[in-house]
Design a protein around this motif. Structure first.
Motif, mmCIF file in Angstrom:
data_model
loop_
_atom_site.group_PDB
_atom_site.id
_atom_site.type_symbol
_atom_site.label_atom_id
_atom_site.label_comp_id
_atom_site.label_asym_id
_atom_site.label_seq_id
_atom_site.Cartn_x
_atom_site.Cartn_y
_atom_site.Cartn_z
ATOM 1 N N ILE A 158 4.397 10.607 -6.631
ATOM 2 C CA ILE A 158 5.759 10.985 -7.420
ATOM 3 C C ILE A 158 5.194 11.613 -8.710
ATOM 4 N N ARG A 159 3.636 11.008 -8.997
ATOM 5 C CA ARG A 159 2.770 11.184 -10.496
ATOM 6 C C ARG A 159 2.551 12.417 -10.010
ATOM 7 N N GLU A 160 1.345 12.630 -8.925
ATOM 8 C CA GLU A 160 1.222 14.258 -8.468
ATOM 9 C C GLU A 160 2.679 15.124 -8.308
ATOM 10 N N ILE A 161 3.381 15.181 -7.994
ATOM 11 C CA ILE A 161 4.591 16.039 -8.410
ATOM 12 C C ILE A 161 5.370 16.283 -9.324
ATOM 13 N N ARG A 177 7.289 21.482 -3.260
ATOM 14 C CA ARG A 177 7.995 20.780 -2.418
ATOM 15 C C ARG A 177 7.220 19.805 -0.589
ATOM 16 N N VAL A 178 5.514 20.919 -0.819
ATOM 17 C CA VAL A 178 4.920 19.995 0.683
ATOM 18 C C VAL A 178 4.864 18.297 -0.215
ATOM 19 N N LEU A 179 4.608 18.417 -1.460
ATOM 20 C CA LEU A 179 4.612 16.899 -2.180
ATOM 21 C C LEU A 179 6.228 16.406 -1.702
ATOM 22 N N ALA A 199 0.895 -0.718 -0.281
ATOM 23 C CA ALA A 199 0.045 0.344 -0.175
ATOM 24 C C ALA A 199 1.305 1.524 0.300
ATOM 25 N N LEU A 200 2.409 1.423 0.614
ATOM 26 C CA LEU A 200 2.707 2.186 0.859
ATOM 27 C C LEU A 200 3.952 2.177 -0.677
ATOM 28 N N LYS A 201 3.782 1.472 -1.265
ATOM 29 C CA LYS A 201 4.912 1.867 -2.485
ATOM 30 C C LYS A 201 3.531 1.970 -3.364
ATOM 31 N N ARG A 202 2.343 1.952 -3.668
ATOM 32 C CA ARG A 202 1.435 2.131 -4.771
ATOM 33 C C ARG A 202 1.121 3.801 -3.366
ATOM 34 N N GLU A 203 0.793 4.191 -2.748
ATOM 35 C CA GLU A 203 1.240 5.777 -2.503
ATOM 36 C C GLU A 203 2.751 6.592 -2.863
ATOM 37 N N GLU A 204 3.371 5.932 -2.778
ATOM 38 C CA GLU A 204 4.638 6.292 -3.184
ATOM 39 C C GLU A 204 4.805 6.576 -4.959
ATOM 40 N N GLU A 205 4.406 5.705 -5.564
ATOM 41 C CA GLU A 205 4.058 5.830 -6.457
ATOM 42 C C GLU A 205 3.088 7.206 -7.106
ATOM 43 N N ALA A 238 3.326 15.779 -11.841
ATOM 44 C CA ALA A 238 1.822 17.094 -12.172
ATOM 45 C C ALA A 238 1.634 18.558 -11.003
ATOM 46 N N ALA A 239 2.468 19.235 -10.851
ATOM 47 C CA ALA A 239 2.673 20.201 -10.067
ATOM 48 C C ALA A 239 3.979 21.221 -10.533
ATOM 49 N N ALA A 240 4.934 20.216 -10.519
ATOM 50 C CA ALA A 240 5.758 20.548 -11.293
ATOM 51 C C ALA A 240 5.622 21.154 -12.292
ATOM 52 N N LYS A 241 5.314 20.446 -12.944
ATOM 53 C CA LYS A 241 4.711 20.879 -14.870
ATOM 54 C C LYS A 241 4.052 21.519 -14.403
ATOM 55 N N GLN A 242 3.147 22.591 -13.865
ATOM 56 C CA GLN A 242 1.907 23.850 -14.023
ATOM 57 C C GLN A 242 2.794 24.907 -12.742
ATOM 58 N N GLY A 243 4.540 24.650 -12.541
ATOM 59 C CA GLY A 243 4.986 25.294 -12.129
ATOM 60 C C GLY A 243 4.230 25.743 -10.619
#
Length: 87
Positions: A44-47, A60-62, A35-41, A49-54
């Motif tokens: 990473i996807r959210e990070i 940083r929080v993620l 479950a933690l591995k899934r949450e990690e993935e 996406a947030a970086a792509k949006q600037g």
């Protein structure tokens, strides 16, 4: 004679009683690690996406939560290894 037979019976019962618990505990920890591995993935996807949006604040929080999550995974793996070594 009766006392030694009693203590021998108790040790057998306690050994058989604790053995499945270690197996169950290891299985529970393995499930938690998956479950933690899934949450990690997901993080990473959210990070990404947030970086792509600037959005650096969200990134940083993620990223900090990702570091905490990886530390948690490391501790879980260590406890799983400890339980497997004991059992």
């Amino acid at each position: 004679a009766q006392h030694s037979a009693w203590s021998q019976t108790c040790s057998m019962v306690s050994a058989s009683r604790f053995e499945p618990c270690n197996t169950c505990a290891c299985a529970d920890i393995d499930r938690e690690l998956i479950a933690l591995k899934r949450e990690e993935e997901k993080l990473i996807r959210e990070i990404k996406a947030a970086a792509k949006q600037g959005n650096t604040a969200a990134t940083r929080v993620l990223a900090k939560s990702l570091v905490r999550l990886r530390g948690q995974m490391t501790k879980m793996q260590a406890s799983s290894a400890h339980l497997r070594g004991v059992g």
